[in-house]
Design a protein around this motif. Structure first.
Motif, PDB file in Angstrom:
ATOM      1  N   LEU A  85      -5.383  -7.536  -5.004  1.00  0.00           N
ATOM      2  CA  LEU A  85      -6.232  -6.564  -4.328  1.00  0.00           C
ATOM      3  C   LEU A  85      -5.464  -5.758  -3.286  1.00  0.00           C
ATOM      4  O   LEU A  85      -4.561  -6.276  -2.612  1.00  0.00           O
ATOM      5  CB  LEU A  85      -7.396  -7.275  -3.641  1.00  0.00           C
ATOM      6  CG  LEU A  85      -8.300  -8.140  -4.527  1.00  0.00           C
ATOM      7  CD1 LEU A  85      -9.351  -8.843  -3.681  1.00  0.00           C
ATOM      8  CD2 LEU A  85      -8.954  -7.301  -5.623  1.00  0.00           C
ATOM      9  N   LEU A  86      -5.861  -4.505  -3.131  1.00  0.00           N
ATOM     10  CA  LEU A  86      -5.270  -3.665  -2.100  1.00  0.00           C
ATOM     11  C   LEU A  86      -5.484  -4.257  -0.713  1.00  0.00           C
ATOM     12  O   LEU A  86      -4.628  -4.124   0.171  1.00  0.00           O
ATOM     13  CB  LEU A  86      -5.882  -2.253  -2.176  1.00  0.00           C
ATOM     14  CG  LEU A  86      -5.465  -1.271  -1.079  1.00  0.00           C
ATOM     15  CD1 LEU A  86      -3.957  -1.064  -1.070  1.00  0.00           C
ATOM     16  CD2 LEU A  86      -6.194   0.062  -1.250  1.00  0.00           C
ATOM     17  N   SER A  87      -6.607  -4.937  -0.528  1.00  0.00           N
ATOM     18  CA  SER A  87      -6.910  -5.522   0.784  1.00  0.00           C
ATOM     19  C   SER A  87      -5.894  -6.577   1.198  1.00  0.00           C
ATOM     20  O   SER A  87      -5.772  -6.913   2.383  1.00  0.00           O
ATOM     21  CB  SER A  87      -8.319  -6.125   0.787  1.00  0.00           C
ATOM     22  OG  SER A  87      -8.452  -7.096  -0.243  1.00  0.00           O
ATOM     23  N   ASP A  88      -5.135  -7.109   0.226  1.00  0.00           N
ATOM     24  CA  ASP A  88      -4.103  -8.109   0.523  1.00  0.00           C
ATOM     25  C   ASP A  88      -2.710  -7.478   0.650  1.00  0.00           C
ATOM     26  O   ASP A  88      -1.736  -8.196   0.901  1.00  0.00           O
ATOM     27  CB  ASP A  88      -4.072  -9.181  -0.572  1.00  0.00           C
ATOM     28  CG  ASP A  88      -5.351 -10.003  -0.615  1.00  0.00           C
ATOM     29  OD1 ASP A  88      -5.916 -10.249   0.466  1.00  0.00           O
ATOM     30  OD2 ASP A  88      -5.791 -10.360  -1.720  1.00  0.00           O
TER      31      ASP A  88
ATOM     32  N   THR B 111      -6.976   0.262  -6.140  1.00  0.00           N
ATOM     33  CA  THR B 111      -7.514  -0.819  -5.304  1.00  0.00           C
ATOM     34  C   THR B 111      -7.298  -2.208  -5.885  1.00  0.00           C
ATOM     35  O   THR B 111      -7.452  -3.199  -5.173  1.00  0.00           O
ATOM     36  CB  THR B 111      -9.020  -0.609  -5.086  1.00  0.00           C
ATOM     37  OG1 THR B 111      -9.676  -0.531  -6.366  1.00  0.00           O
ATOM     38  CG2 THR B 111      -9.292   0.678  -4.314  1.00  0.00           C
ATOM     39  N   ARG B 112      -6.929  -2.269  -7.179  1.00  0.00           N
ATOM     40  CA  ARG B 112      -6.769  -3.588  -7.801  1.00  0.00           C
ATOM     41  C   ARG B 112      -5.857  -3.506  -9.018  1.00  0.00           C
ATOM     42  O   ARG B 112      -5.873  -2.521  -9.750  1.00  0.00           O
ATOM     43  CB  ARG B 112      -8.132  -4.139  -8.230  1.00  0.00           C
ATOM     44  CG  ARG B 112      -8.099  -5.512  -8.895  1.00  0.00           C
ATOM     45  CD  ARG B 112      -9.511  -6.038  -9.166  1.00  0.00           C
ATOM     46  NE  ARG B 112     -10.262  -5.212 -10.084  1.00  0.00           N
ATOM     47  CZ  ARG B 112     -10.179  -5.283 -11.417  1.00  0.00           C
ATOM     48  NH1 ARG B 112      -9.344  -6.144 -11.984  1.00  0.00           N
ATOM     49  NH2 ARG B 112     -10.922  -4.505 -12.185  1.00  0.00           N
TER      50      ARG B 112
ATOM     51  N   ASN C 215       0.868  -1.172   0.000  1.00  0.00           N
ATOM     52  CA  ASN C 215       0.000   0.000   0.000  1.00  0.00           C
ATOM     53  C   ASN C 215       0.909   1.229   0.000  1.00  0.00           C
ATOM     54  O   ASN C 215       1.482   1.589   1.025  1.00  0.00           O
ATOM     55  CB  ASN C 215      -0.904  -0.001   1.231  1.00  0.00           C
ATOM     56  CG  ASN C 215      -1.872   1.167   1.236  1.00  0.00           C
ATOM     57  OD1 ASN C 215      -2.000   1.901   0.252  1.00  0.00           O
ATOM     58  ND2 ASN C 215      -2.567   1.365   2.350  1.00  0.00           N
TER      59      ASN C 215
END
Length: 227
Positions: A205-208, A199-200, A13
């Motif tokens: 994915l950004l969440s990862d 975000t992708r 990130n």
């Protein structure tokens, strides 16, 4: 048996105000190897997913860069800047208070699909062997040719107080700052990008992704264990 050549992919990130190269340099220093690169630049004022490849995985960079990207962020109507983001001073253009959500959606529809887009002058694209942002900083105009890009999705997620929150899925080479400029021109009030987050990238994915500081701590701890 010989050890297999080292290779690794990091999902990071990117912090606000860091360049993509700053992140690569930080990872390179922590790994203590030279072969480290990123798969797709994020501007300093953008945050979000940055893929950093090390060792033999740097051969995969072009493949990662070619995948579809997804972004969220905010456009501000009624003004513009030389760079179409907050890197340069904001200049008022026209009062956007008369615009409705329907007006904005109609303009967005014209910027969705296969479109021709002119990259911003303040970008890392090379023309005649020189980065165009270097010419822009010297006040030199460079003719930028339109490029074919695909904006597969351009969704408005909020419209109030002259701000347009968005979610965009697009092809490699699409400049979100240019979409801000073009939206402002279609609405005849000007626009600039005040926030952007990737975000992708493809299926990544950004969440990862990991925060950079945490990743550096992990890398250094791993090196200490291996020694």
């Amino acid at each position: 048996m010989q050890d297999q050549p080292y290779g690794e992919v990091f999902l990071i990130n990117k912090p606000l105000e860091w360049t993509s190269f700053d992140v690569v340099k930080k990872v390179r220093n922590a790994l203590k190897i030279k072969k480290v690169g990123h798969a797709g630049t994020l501007d300093p004022l953008a945050t979000g997913l940055l893929i950093v490849c090390a060792g033999k995985m740097t051969k995969q960079i072009d493949g990662f860069m070619g995948q579809e990207k997804e972004y969220t962020g905010t456009f501000v109507l009624g003004a513009t800047t030389e760079s179409f983001d907050l890197e340069k001073p904001v200049v008022p253009v026209d009062d956007p208070s008369h615009l409705t959500l329907k007006d904005v959606q109609a303009a967005v529809a014209e910027l969705t699909g296969d479109i021709q887009q002119i990259p911003p002058m303040h970008s890392a694209i090379k023309v005649d062997g020189k980065r165009v942002y270097e010419s822009a900083r010297k006040g030199i105009d460079v003719k930028m040719e339109p490029r074919s890009v695909q904006v597969r999705e351009f969704e408005i997620t909020r419209f109030e107080n002259n701000e347009v929150d968005f979610r965009i899925s697009c092809s490699k080479g699409t400049y979100i700052r240019s979409l801000a400029r073009d939206l402002g021109e279609k609405l005849k009030v000007g626009a600039y990008m005040s926030a952007l987050c990737r975000t992708r990238i493809g299926d990544f994915l950004l969440s990862d992704a990991k925060e950079l500081d945490n990743l550096i701590v992990e890398i250094k701890a791993r090196h200490q264990t291996e020694q």
